[in-house]
Design an enzyme around this catalytic site. Structure first.
Site, PDB file in Angstrom:
ATOM      1  N   LEU A  20       0.812  -1.136  -0.119  1.00  0.00           N
ATOM      2  CA  LEU A  20       0.125   0.026   0.103  1.00  0.00           C
ATOM      3  C   LEU A  20       0.701   1.293   0.221  1.00  0.00           C
ATOM      4  O   LEU A  20       0.408   2.335  -0.625  1.00  0.00           O
ATOM      5  CB  LEU A  20      -0.852  -0.122   1.144  1.00  0.00           C
ATOM      6  CG  LEU A  20      -2.035   0.885   1.363  1.00  0.00           C
ATOM      7  CD1 LEU A  20      -2.967   1.183   0.169  1.00  0.00           C
ATOM      8  CD2 LEU A  20      -2.789   0.414   2.657  1.00  0.00           C
ATOM      9  N   HIS A 115     -10.289  -6.298   9.538  1.00  0.00           N
ATOM     10  CA  HIS A 115     -10.067  -7.623  10.548  1.00  0.00           C
ATOM     11  C   HIS A 115     -10.403  -7.131  12.063  1.00  0.00           C
ATOM     12  O   HIS A 115     -10.416  -8.089  12.722  1.00  0.00           O
ATOM     13  CB  HIS A 115      -8.938  -8.310  10.277  1.00  0.00           C
ATOM     14  CG  HIS A 115      -8.895  -8.792   9.067  1.00  0.00           C
ATOM     15  ND1 HIS A 115      -9.461  -9.940   8.538  1.00  0.00           N
ATOM     16  CD2 HIS A 115      -8.062  -8.326   7.807  1.00  0.00           C
ATOM     17  CE1 HIS A 115      -9.696 -10.216   7.261  1.00  0.00           C
ATOM     18  NE2 HIS A 115      -8.586  -9.270   6.654  1.00  0.00           N
ATOM     19  N   TYR A 147      -3.777 -10.219  14.765  1.00  0.00           N
ATOM     20  CA  TYR A 147      -3.686  -8.805  13.890  1.00  0.00           C
ATOM     21  C   TYR A 147      -4.895  -7.818  13.780  1.00  0.00           C
ATOM     22  O   TYR A 147      -4.755  -6.758  14.141  1.00  0.00           O
ATOM     23  CB  TYR A 147      -3.300  -9.595  12.494  1.00  0.00           C
ATOM     24  CG  TYR A 147      -3.481  -8.322  11.573  1.00  0.00           C
ATOM     25  CD1 TYR A 147      -2.519  -7.205  11.174  1.00  0.00           C
ATOM     26  CD2 TYR A 147      -4.726  -8.420  10.481  1.00  0.00           C
ATOM     27  CE1 TYR A 147      -2.839  -6.215  10.391  1.00  0.00           C
ATOM     28  CE2 TYR A 147      -4.922  -7.699   9.542  1.00  0.00           C
ATOM     29  CZ  TYR A 147      -3.938  -6.484   9.221  1.00  0.00           C
ATOM     30  OH  TYR A 147      -4.218  -5.544   8.575  1.00  0.00           O
ATOM     31  N   LYS A 151      -5.339  -3.923  15.496  1.00  0.00           N
ATOM     32  CA  LYS A 151      -6.020  -2.774  15.036  1.00  0.00           C
ATOM     33  C   LYS A 151      -7.090  -2.318  15.854  1.00  0.00           C
ATOM     34  O   LYS A 151      -7.359  -0.844  15.809  1.00  0.00           O
ATOM     35  CB  LYS A 151      -6.546  -3.221  13.444  1.00  0.00           C
ATOM     36  CG  LYS A 151      -5.327  -3.632  12.552  1.00  0.00           C
ATOM     37  CD  LYS A 151      -4.591  -2.577  12.158  1.00  0.00           C
ATOM     38  CE  LYS A 151      -3.489  -2.957  11.249  1.00  0.00           C
ATOM     39  NZ  LYS A 151      -2.687  -2.064  10.711  1.00  0.00           N
TER      40      LYS A 151
HETATM   41  P1  NAI Z   1       2.685  -4.660   3.792  1.00  0.00           P
HETATM   42  O1  NAI Z   1       2.934  -5.762   4.866  1.00  0.00           O
HETATM   43  O2  NAI Z   1       3.029  -4.858   2.265  1.00  0.00           O
HETATM   44  O3  NAI Z   1       3.457  -3.263   4.357  1.00  0.00           O
HETATM   45  C1  NAI Z   1       3.796  -3.195   5.708  1.00  0.00           C
HETATM   46  C2  NAI Z   1       5.125  -2.377   5.819  1.00  0.00           C
HETATM   47  O4  NAI Z   1       5.343  -2.070   7.163  1.00  0.00           O
HETATM   48  C3  NAI Z   1       6.278  -3.214   5.295  1.00  0.00           C
HETATM   49  O5  NAI Z   1       7.083  -2.703   4.027  1.00  0.00           O
HETATM   50  C4  NAI Z   1       7.200  -3.525   6.622  1.00  0.00           C
HETATM   51  O6  NAI Z   1       8.540  -3.557   6.404  1.00  0.00           O
HETATM   52  C5  NAI Z   1       6.710  -2.488   7.369  1.00  0.00           C
HETATM   53  N1  NAI Z   1       6.993  -2.726   8.828  1.00  0.00           N
HETATM   54  C6  NAI Z   1       6.368  -3.707   9.326  1.00  0.00           C
HETATM   55  N2  NAI Z   1       6.985  -3.853  10.700  1.00  0.00           N
HETATM   56  C7  NAI Z   1       7.525  -2.575  10.875  1.00  0.00           C
HETATM   57  C8  NAI Z   1       8.253  -2.105  11.852  1.00  0.00           C
HETATM   58  N3  NAI Z   1       8.156  -2.672  13.033  1.00  0.00           N
HETATM   59  N4  NAI Z   1       8.907  -0.878  11.795  1.00  0.00           N
HETATM   60  C9  NAI Z   1       8.936  -0.383  10.689  1.00  0.00           C
HETATM   61  N5  NAI Z   1       8.122  -0.723   9.566  1.00  0.00           N
HETATM   62  C10 NAI Z   1       7.642  -2.142   9.863  1.00  0.00           C
HETATM   63  O7  NAI Z   1       1.265  -4.399   3.930  1.00  0.00           O
HETATM   64  P2  NAI Z   1       0.245  -3.458   3.150  1.00  0.00           P
HETATM   65  O8  NAI Z   1      -0.914  -4.193   2.510  1.00  0.00           O
HETATM   66  O9  NAI Z   1       0.997  -2.310   2.525  1.00  0.00           O
HETATM   67  O10 NAI Z   1      -0.448  -2.631   4.219  1.00  0.00           O
HETATM   68  C11 NAI Z   1      -0.180  -1.535   4.996  1.00  0.00           C
HETATM   69  C12 NAI Z   1      -1.034  -1.391   6.059  1.00  0.00           C
HETATM   70  O11 NAI Z   1      -2.324  -1.088   5.726  1.00  0.00           O
HETATM   71  C13 NAI Z   1      -0.737  -2.330   7.239  1.00  0.00           C
HETATM   72  O12 NAI Z   1      -0.709  -1.748   8.588  1.00  0.00           O
HETATM   73  C14 NAI Z   1      -2.044  -3.138   7.042  1.00  0.00           C
HETATM   74  O13 NAI Z   1      -2.382  -3.755   8.376  1.00  0.00           O
HETATM   75  C15 NAI Z   1      -3.022  -2.176   6.610  1.00  0.00           C
HETATM   76  N6  NAI Z   1      -4.061  -2.569   5.732  1.00  0.00           N
HETATM   77  C16 NAI Z   1      -3.768  -2.965   4.417  1.00  0.00           C
HETATM   78  C17 NAI Z   1      -4.901  -3.642   3.774  1.00  0.00           C
HETATM   79  C18 NAI Z   1      -4.605  -3.855   2.271  1.00  0.00           C
HETATM   80  O14 NAI Z   1      -5.499  -4.384   1.487  1.00  0.00           O
HETATM   81  N7  NAI Z   1      -3.439  -3.873   1.705  1.00  0.00           N
HETATM   82  C19 NAI Z   1      -6.066  -3.937   4.274  1.00  0.00           C
HETATM   83  C20 NAI Z   1      -6.283  -3.594   5.698  1.00  0.00           C
HETATM   84  C21 NAI Z   1      -5.183  -2.887   6.311  1.00  0.00           C
HETATM   85  C1  15L Z   2      -5.737  -6.984   5.618  1.00  0.00           C
HETATM   86  O1  15L Z   2      -5.940  -6.183   6.582  1.00  0.00           O
HETATM   87  C2  15L Z   2      -4.161  -7.238   5.262  1.00  0.00           C
HETATM   88  O2  15L Z   2      -3.310  -6.482   5.473  1.00  0.00           O
HETATM   89  C3  15L Z   2      -4.438  -7.434   3.677  1.00  0.00           C
HETATM   90  O3  15L Z   2      -3.262  -7.943   3.347  1.00  0.00           O
HETATM   91  C4  15L Z   2      -5.605  -8.151   3.026  1.00  0.00           C
HETATM   92  O4  15L Z   2      -5.546  -9.444   3.536  1.00  0.00           O
HETATM   93  C5  15L Z   2      -6.986  -7.431   3.559  1.00  0.00           C
HETATM   94  O5  15L Z   2      -6.996  -7.300   5.218  1.00  0.00           O
HETATM   95  C6  15L Z   2      -8.064  -8.239   3.218  1.00  0.00           C
HETATM   96  O6  15L Z   2      -9.080  -8.238   3.995  1.00  0.00           O
HETATM   97  O7  15L Z   2      -8.396  -8.544   2.138  1.00  0.00           O
END
Ligand code: NAI
Ligand code: 15L
Length: 278
Positions: A20, A115, A147, A151
């Site tokens: 993201l 979630h 997880y 949140k």
């Molecule tokens: P992702 O796993 O691709 O990116 C998360 C980033 O956070 C990674 O680049 C990782 O290196 C960094 N990270 C993890 N732990 C860390 C720490 N302790 N210190 C510094 N950096 C750290 O996840 P994505 O898909 O990009 O999601 C971004 C955010 O949005 C997350 O918080 C996720 O829970 C939330 N989210 C994403 C969804 C989606 O559909 N992509 C859906 C719902 C929530």
């Molecule tokens: C999330 O919260 C996850 O970070 C993402 O990787 C997807 O799994 C998304 O929810 C989902 O519900 O599809």
């Protein structure tokens, strides 16, 4: 609709190396933001990005110094052990809020997740659902994983920092933000990257948000939840997953109400969640 607030110019984007974060690095500058990037992983082609863990309080304090707002995406984005979630998502988000408070940052946009309410049964019957059948934003939280629990904690932390310290947050319960929906469930919860940027921009610029909680998705025909709190920020989604429906349903079949993976908002996270690989 609230009057538009002067757009914060400099925004710290945590989790900037992730899926993201990478999408938003591409899209948000067009809205006039100057992004400061942070992740625990280095980001190729971004020599100025801050490489720091959310456990590093000093680095966080320096990272938030002088920014107008933070988009907080960093953390474990799938299921993991409680110990790892505690460190990255719970303590890490606390560290980020403390740094923001200490440096006088006015607003955080927090990447919450569907979630946090993942065990909520999805609306029954055929889509499109009547507005009254959509899951409201004040539905009781029902985390589906450690997880999701983190949140839920993040949303409470945001409320606390607003009530106690006047630090504003928009908590965005993101559905699935990827280039395209890849499952039949995602037809209901997908947020296109373009709509994601529109929603983050609305969350950064709306007047007086206090602590607002919104669902983050596109205007999907098969939508499961109520987008009215997001729209109240000025968010006007432009996309609908329906263009992907015929292909995905042909490949995967319709959702089956008897299948526990299909029964709740959180999909397979309620039964067999995908696990963070690190
Ligand atoms: P992702 O796993 O691709 O990116 C998360 C980033 O956070 C990674 O680049 C990782 O290196 C960094 N990270 C993890 N732990 C860390 C720490 N302790 N210190 C510094 N950096 C750290 O996840 P994505 O898909 O990009 O999601 C971004 C955010 O949005 C997350 O918080 C996720 O829970 C939330 N989210 C994403 C969804 C989606 O559909 N992509 C859906 C719902 C929530
Ligand atoms: C999330 O919260 C996850 O970070 C993402 O990787 C997807 O799994 C998304 O929810 C989902 O519900 O599809």
């Amino acid at each position: 609709m609230p009057a538009p607030r002067t757009a914060p110019r400099t925004v710290l984007l945590t989790g900037a190396a992730g899926g993201l974060g990478t999408l938003m690095r591409g899209l948000l500058p067009a809205y006039g933001y100057e992004l400061r990037l942070l992740d625990m992983r280095p980001i190729e082609g971004e020599p100025d990005a801050i490489t720091a863990d959310l456990g590093d309080k000093k680095a966080l304090r320096e990272a938030v110094r002088g920014v107008d707002a933070v988009i907080h995406l960093a953390g474990i984005s799938l299921e993991s052990t409680f110990e790892k979630i505690l460190k990255a998502n719970i303590e890490g988000t606390y560290n980020l809020y403390e740094a923001a408070r200490e440096e006088g940052v006015g607003r955080v946009v927090f990447a919450s997740s569907n979630h946090a309410v993942g065990f909520t049964p999805r609306p029954e019957g055929d889509a499109p659902h009547e507005p009254g059948a959509l899951i409201p934003i004040d539905t009781p939280r029902r985390p589906d994983t450690f997880y999701g629990l983190s949140k839920s904690f993040g949303e409470d932390l945001a409320q606390f920092y607003w009530d106690k310290h006047g630090l504003e947050t928009v908590s965005v319960r993101i559905g699935s933000c990827f280039l395209e929906p890849t499952t039949v469930r995602m037809l209901s919860v997908w947020m296109s990257p373009g709509d994601g940027a529109r929603l983050f921009h609305a969350a950064l610029t709306a007047e007086h948000v206090g602590h607002s909680v919104v669902y983050g998705s596109s205007a999907n025909t098969r939508l499961w939840w109520d987008l009215s709190t997001a729209r109240a920020l000025g968010y006007e989604p432009q996309d609908d997953s329906e263009q992907y429906a015929a292909k995905l349903i042909a490949e995967q079949g319709e959702l089956d109400p008897e299948n526990p993976d299909h029964a709740c908002l959180g999909g397979a996270f309620v039964t067999n969640p995908p696990v963070w690989p690190y």
